[in-house]
Design an enzyme around this catalytic site. Structure first.
Site: not given
Ligand code: ASP
Length: 321
Positions: A20, A70, A103
């Protein structure tokens, strides 16, 4: 603890992997409808406030190792990322590495790197809960904090920096799907904080030993990495999931038990049979905090405090013998 002379390092490396923090939205005020992993790591650095003051004349090297959400993290990307870390950490003028990451699986990547990187130089993962196009994105500040932490002479091992908190790879876990301060280190607590560009350590920094099979993990084809799954014990648990995994050739099972590592009776016979057939079984707890204590059952537990997903990594590495 060995204190390193900060002045001998002249270069810091930033590796981009997506997430993100590199996400963009068509409608910037919508904080949920966006696409992760769109911007390159150099663009992310351009948005960091006070970058030159943070670097104090040191150089940055950037590399885009991957560009993914991720949630879709895979073993091949882990291996490539670890190989790039090994490469950069071996350069005498490189003091440490910052990794931008999503995350969702950040804690798993952090633990994998902690298990396979044999170095005292710091590797600091950072992230964002809002896309880069948000009116008030959190990524630029998190990235600046990560650069502040990686340059700190006491930083060592693999750390996660988010919303001012500094967490160890072993303890950190994503605990909230949307708030900016989405990570917790549970009962251990964060190992420090970044406040007004100052690093305040809450605990002495210590290195976690590298896993004995780390070299194999970096060299072997990921297709040959042992297949290890997490299975949850829960009300109404059905042993067919164990049978299906064993029949399909699973090599290891990490059981996320209830409470103090208890397992639904409907799964017990299937797990004993799996073990009899050579499947490695390790017990963890699905509780967010704490660790299994006084375990008298016949199941082998993993290193204290590892959540089921980090225990999966530990068992996978164990089975690379
Ligand atoms: N879906 C995203 C990831 O993990 C969520 C984030 O980065 O906050 O790449």
């Amino acid at each position: 603890m060995q204190v390193v002379d900060e002045k001998k390092w002249q270069q810091w490396v930033v590796l981009g992997t997506g997430g993100t923090i590199a996400g963009t939205a068509t409608n910037p005020s919508d904080l949920t409808a966006y696409t992760a992993a769109q911007l390159g790591v150099e663009v992310l650095l351009d948005a960091v406030p006070g970058l030159q003051e943070t670097l104090q004349g040191d150089r940055l090297v950037c590399e885009q190792v991957a560009q993914l959400d991720s949630k879709d993290m895979d073993h091949a990307t882990w291996q490539l990322l670890a190989q790039r870390c090994v490469h950069w950490l071996a350069q005498p003028d490189v003091g440490g590495i910052v990794i931008t990451h999503g995350t969702d699986t950040l804690e798993e990547t952090a633990w994998f790197l902690q298990s396979v990187l044999d170095t005292r130089k710091p590797v600091v993962l950072t992230c964002a809960m809002r896309p880069a196009t948000a009116p008030m994105p959190d990524g630029p500040g998190n990235l600046r904090d990560a650069l502040t932490v990686v340059r700190h002479p006491e930083a060592c091992g693999v750390l996660v920096v988010c919303a001012g908190g500094i967490h160890r790879a072993r303890d950190v876990q994503k605990v909230h799907p949307s708030r900016l301060d989405a990570f917790s280190s549970g009962e251990a607590g964060p190992c420090g904080r970044v406040e007004h560009s100052q690093v305040l350590w809450a605990a002495t920094q210590a290195l976690t030993p590298v896993h004995p099979h780390a070299r194999k993990a970096l060299a072997a084809s990921v297709a040959d990495w042992p297949w290890v799954e997490v299975v949850y014990s829960h009300a109404g648990a059905d042993a067919r999931k164990i049978h299906l995994l064993v029949t399909a050739g699973v090599r290891g099972l990490v059981v996320a038990g209830t409470g103090n590592g208890t397992i639904h009776q409907s799964l017990l016979t299937a797990l004993l049979e799996a073990r009899r057939q050579g499947v490695a079984v390790r017990l963890t707890t699905r509780c967010a905090d704490g660790q299994i204590v006084g375990q008298t059952a016949a199941w082998q537990t993993t290193a204290p405090g590892l959540n089921p997903f980090k225990a999966r990594i530990a068992l996978m590495l164990d089975l690379m013998a």
